[in-house]
Design a protein around this motif. Structure first.
Motif, mmCIF file in Angstrom:
data_model
loop_
_atom_site.group_PDB
_atom_site.id
_atom_site.type_symbol
_atom_site.label_atom_id
_atom_site.label_comp_id
_atom_site.label_asym_id
_atom_site.label_seq_id
_atom_site.Cartn_x
_atom_site.Cartn_y
_atom_site.Cartn_z
ATOM 1 N N GLY A 1 0.820 -1.217 0.000
ATOM 2 C CA GLY A 1 0.000 0.000 0.000
ATOM 3 C C GLY A 1 0.845 1.254 0.000
ATOM 4 N N LEU A 2 1.891 1.260 0.814
ATOM 5 C CA LEU A 2 2.805 2.411 0.857
ATOM 6 C C LEU A 2 3.454 2.621 -0.504
ATOM 7 N N TYR A 3 3.978 1.549 -1.075
ATOM 8 C CA TYR A 3 4.671 1.659 -2.353
ATOM 9 C C TYR A 3 3.716 2.101 -3.466
ATOM 10 N N ALA A 4 2.517 1.549 -3.484
ATOM 11 C CA ALA A 4 1.528 1.937 -4.505
ATOM 12 C C ALA A 4 1.139 3.401 -4.343
ATOM 13 N N ALA A 5 0.939 3.848 -3.104
ATOM 14 C CA ALA A 5 0.585 5.252 -2.864
ATOM 15 C C ALA A 5 1.700 6.190 -3.311
ATOM 16 N N PHE A 6 2.930 5.718 -3.241
ATOM 17 C CA PHE A 6 4.069 6.536 -3.658
ATOM 18 C C PHE A 6 4.210 6.573 -5.182
ATOM 19 N N GLY A 7 3.610 5.609 -5.870
ATOM 20 C CA GLY A 7 3.674 5.583 -7.322
ATOM 21 C C GLY A 7 4.288 4.334 -7.923
ATOM 22 N N PHE A 8 4.634 3.357 -7.083
ATOM 23 C CA PHE A 8 5.148 2.091 -7.595
ATOM 24 C C PHE A 8 3.996 1.296 -8.194
ATOM 25 N N THR A 9 4.286 0.565 -9.264
ATOM 26 C CA THR A 9 3.286 -0.312 -9.875
ATOM 27 C C THR A 9 3.866 -1.716 -9.977
ATOM 28 N N ASP A 10 2.962 -2.698 -9.911
ATOM 29 C CA ASP A 10 3.372 -4.090 -10.080
ATOM 30 C C ASP A 10 3.829 -4.289 -11.515
ATOM 31 N N THR A 11 4.934 -4.995 -11.686
ATOM 32 C CA THR A 11 5.444 -5.265 -13.031
ATOM 33 C C THR A 11 4.948 -6.608 -13.562
ATOM 34 N N GLY A 12 4.412 -7.430 -12.691
ATOM 35 C CA GLY A 12 4.029 -8.783 -13.078
ATOM 36 C C GLY A 12 5.183 -9.769 -12.932
ATOM 37 N N GLU A 13 6.374 -9.259 -12.644
ATOM 38 C CA GLU A 13 7.549 -10.111 -12.451
ATOM 39 C C GLU A 13 7.580 -10.617 -11.010
ATOM 40 N N VAL A 14 8.158 -11.787 -10.820
ATOM 41 C CA VAL A 14 8.376 -12.348 -9.491
ATOM 42 C C VAL A 14 9.855 -12.677 -9.390
ATOM 43 N N ASP A 15 10.477 -12.251 -8.293
ATOM 44 C CA ASP A 15 11.896 -12.490 -8.074
ATOM 45 C C ASP A 15 12.067 -13.121 -6.702
ATOM 46 N N GLY A 16 12.476 -14.378 -6.675
ATOM 47 C CA GLY A 16 12.661 -15.074 -5.396
ATOM 48 C C GLY A 16 11.385 -15.161 -4.584
ATOM 49 N N GLY A 17 10.256 -15.271 -5.253
ATOM 50 C CA GLY A 17 8.971 -15.352 -4.573
ATOM 51 C C GLY A 17 8.381 -14.006 -4.203
ATOM 52 N N GLU A 18 9.090 -12.930 -4.504
ATOM 53 C CA GLU A 18 8.601 -11.589 -4.187
ATOM 54 C C GLU A 18 8.124 -10.888 -5.449
ATOM 55 N N LEU A 19 7.121 -10.015 -5.286
ATOM 56 C CA LEU A 19 6.547 -9.266 -6.397
ATOM 57 C C LEU A 19 7.410 -8.040 -6.689
ATOM 58 N N VAL A 20 7.781 -7.861 -7.933
ATOM 59 C CA VAL A 20 8.611 -6.729 -8.330
ATOM 60 C C VAL A 20 7.712 -5.525 -8.629
ATOM 61 N N MET A 21 8.102 -4.384 -8.082
ATOM 62 C CA MET A 21 7.383 -3.129 -8.317
ATOM 63 C C MET A 21 8.373 -2.099 -8.838
ATOM 64 N N ARG A 22 7.883 -1.213 -9.696
ATOM 65 C CA ARG A 22 8.739 -0.203 -10.312
ATOM 66 C C ARG A 22 8.046 1.160 -10.246
ATOM 67 N N HIS A 23 8.846 2.194 -10.102
ATOM 68 C CA HIS A 23 8.347 3.573 -10.064
ATOM 69 C C HIS A 23 9.152 4.405 -11.049
ATOM 70 N N GLU A 24 8.475 4.928 -12.051
ATOM 71 C CA GLU A 24 9.128 5.814 -13.024
ATOM 72 C C GLU A 24 9.284 7.184 -12.369
ATOM 73 N N LEU A 25 10.487 7.706 -12.405
ATOM 74 C CA LEU A 25 10.770 8.981 -11.747
ATOM 75 C C LEU A 25 10.564 10.154 -12.694
ATOM 76 N N ALA A 26 9.697 11.045 -12.308
ATOM 77 C CA ALA A 26 9.590 12.331 -12.999
ATOM 78 C C ALA A 26 10.706 13.204 -12.431
#
Length: 151
Positions: free
Chosen positions: A118-143
């Motif tokens: 929730g914190l990461y999504a509120a900051f602007g991170f989005t799920d990439t659909g990738e999984v790394d070591g059982g964890e969901l990868v999230m990415r935030h494009e920086l303006a």
């Protein structure tokens, strides 16, 4: 929010930071993170998070791709959670990434960690659909000036 290197002077205090009991399954201890940083130096950078003069958290950063700053670990001490410091810490990390000419932040999160997601999504991170070591990868494009870290 200010990021400072973990040093001989502050590492004991950083190791003493803890998340709430129910969060412990979601993030490695700061002791393990500092050990990881020592083993994989200079690839990993451990940083203490300060709000004013108060040590409030810890992050471990990795620079494995020129366009991205990877947040390997991120935690706010249980004593100060709920005060908006997580968002301020992420903003300070984003400022570091921008200053280095990077265009994105990347991290991974344990699927059951709803608070962090929730914190990461509120900051602007989005799920990439990738999984790394059982964890969901999230990415935030920086303006260029999307977030400004507060002191």
């Amino acid at each position: 929010m200010r990021l400072e290197p973990v040093t001989e002077d502050n590492y004991r205090a950083v190791i003493g930071l803890e998340v709430h009991e129910e969060q412990r399954a979601f993030v490695a201890t700061n002791l393990k993170s500092i050990a990881d940083a020592w083993i994989y130096r200079p690839k990993l950078q451990p940083l203490a998070l300060f709000s004013g003069e108060e040590l409030v958290g810890f992050t471990l950063l990795e620079r494995d791709r020129p366009e991205a700053l990877h947040i390997v670990r991120f935690m706010i001490d249980r004593r100060v959670q709920g005060r908006g410091l997580g968002r301020k810490g992420l903003a300070a990390i984003a400022d570091v990434a921008r200053a280095e000419g990077r265009t994105e932040l990347e991290l991974s999160v344990v699927p059951g960690n709803a608070v962090a997601r929730g914190l990461y999504a509120a900051f602007g991170f989005t799920d990439t659909g990738e999984v790394d070591g059982g964890e969901l990868v999230m990415r935030h494009e920086l303006a260029p000036s999307a977030h400004l870290a507060e002191q």
